[in-house]
Design an enzyme around this catalytic site. Sequence first.
Site, PDB file in Angstrom:
ATOM      1  N   ASN A 137     -52.333   6.921  30.842  1.00 18.10           N
ATOM      2  CA  ASN A 137     -53.182   5.945  31.528  1.00 18.10           C
ATOM      3  C   ASN A 137     -52.857   4.547  31.031  1.00 18.10           C
ATOM      4  O   ASN A 137     -52.056   4.376  30.103  1.00 18.10           O
ATOM      5  CB  ASN A 137     -54.671   6.264  31.313  1.00 18.10           C
ATOM      6  CG  ASN A 137     -54.998   6.487  29.846  1.00 18.10           C
ATOM      7  OD1 ASN A 137     -54.770   5.608  29.014  1.00 18.10           O
ATOM      8  ND2 ASN A 137     -55.497   7.669  29.509  1.00 18.10           N
ATOM      9  N   SER A 160     -23.553  14.911  36.344  1.00 11.00           N
ATOM     10  CA  SER A 160     -24.517  13.907  36.796  1.00 11.00           C
ATOM     11  C   SER A 160     -24.207  12.627  36.057  1.00 11.00           C
ATOM     12  O   SER A 160     -23.424  12.604  35.108  1.00 11.00           O
ATOM     13  CB  SER A 160     -25.947  14.357  36.499  1.00 11.00           C
ATOM     14  OG  SER A 160     -26.169  14.333  35.106  1.00 11.00           O
ATOM     15  N   SER A 184     -41.359  17.089  27.204  1.00  8.23           N
ATOM     16  CA  SER A 184     -42.228  18.264  27.305  1.00  8.23           C
ATOM     17  C   SER A 184     -43.700  17.911  27.530  1.00  8.23           C
ATOM     18  O   SER A 184     -44.318  18.417  28.469  1.00  8.23           O
ATOM     19  CB  SER A 184     -42.071  19.172  26.081  1.00  8.23           C
ATOM     20  OG  SER A 184     -42.246  18.449  24.887  1.00  8.23           O
ATOM     21  N   LYS A 238     -37.261  21.300  24.558  1.00 10.39           N
ATOM     22  CA  LYS A 238     -37.077  22.340  25.563  1.00 10.39           C
ATOM     23  C   LYS A 238     -37.783  23.636  25.164  1.00 10.39           C
ATOM     24  O   LYS A 238     -38.326  24.348  26.010  1.00 10.39           O
ATOM     25  CB  LYS A 238     -35.587  22.599  25.791  1.00 10.39           C
ATOM     26  CG  LYS A 238     -34.883  21.441  26.480  1.00 10.39           C
ATOM     27  CD  LYS A 238     -35.516  21.136  27.818  1.00 10.39           C
ATOM     28  CE  LYS A 238     -34.836  19.984  28.525  1.00 10.39           C
ATOM     29  NZ  LYS A 238     -35.502  19.641  29.805  1.00 10.39           N
TER      30      LYS A 238
END
Length: 394
Positions: A169, A313, A238, A281
């Site tokens: 926030n 990528s 995560s 991960k």
Amino acid sequence: MAATAASGLQMATARPCISSSRRMVKAGAAILGANSKGASWAKLASGSHISYIQPFKRTLMSSSVKLNKVVTKAMSESNESKPVSGLPIDLRGKRAFIAGVADDNGYGWAIAKSLAAAGAEILVGTWVPALNIFETSLRRGKFDESRVLPDGSLMEITKVYPLDAVFDNLEDVPEDVKANKRYAGSSKWTVQEVAESVKQDYGSIDILVHSLANGPEVTKPLLETSRKGYLAAISASSYSYVSLLKHFLPLMNPGGSSISLTYIASERIIPGYGGGMSSAKAALESDTRVLAFEAGRKNRIRVNTISAGPLRSRAAKAIGFIDTMIEYSLANAPLQKELSADEVGNAAAFLASPLASAVTGTVMYVDNGLNVMGVGVDSPIFKDLNIPTDKHQG
């Protein structure tokens, strides 16, 4: 440190980099860091029973590996009145929010395309500093070639939201970030604010995709990783998923699906994958199981994660040796072919569809089977064994 889009091998870089997808190999949030393509790989090879890359690299140079493109059957308006045979993936009437799309060459983009091909409406969240470039490129048609769906139509993105998933926030945002010129002109980009905006604009969603990761010290061994760098990797890679699901869950229709992207370093040692990214991960996969229980019991939402293999990528290329990892996979995976971003996208479409209505809390491997291997069969140790190779290569 801002959360960036997942891509590469799952590549997280010290420089924030957001990705999406295109044609062949691309990907969603991990990494292998190294100082050079040669010396570092040689060390990695000798320490992991992986033979040096040159012997089969020459073979790959002389004979290319064919890639049969995998597509999702598009459920377009034109075929609504026609009877459908088999078990099609039909997501018409569903709305998806994909966090981590800022160009057309990573997992996020590939997943968006597969969901769109199946009929879903697409909303995306783009890292704030990349927002203007992404929207401009989209508006000017630079992504049009990548937007083509199996039925020939173009993927439509209904709305693009600015998003920085590191901040829950506005109270969490430091003053230096608020004053940063890269955030100027954008508002309501924290997780809570984006969820509120989506609710105000559309009321609800059915699919939530997390394609975000970043590790500022990813090239450092774990023993050399600072507390700040470690926690930054956990936060961006995560916890950002926990936060997204927490804030979007009230918007999700019962029976919906949430998907994230992980990498095999969560459970296997990948030398060079540092900075706390392997820990991030591992946390993501553990959280997937717990969130599957909590979201399933609370709102009948399924929660799964996809562990993807190495893909080219922009984020992965920035590391320096993604080609080497792809070649390693080609030499050692059960399926000797390059992984396509479309294959990851299609797996996500399945997980988001009613066909996977009883699938939750799982890690789905989309890596040509590399995760099942216990050794690198290209190692000189196995030179005298009669190891089969793919006869369809070339």
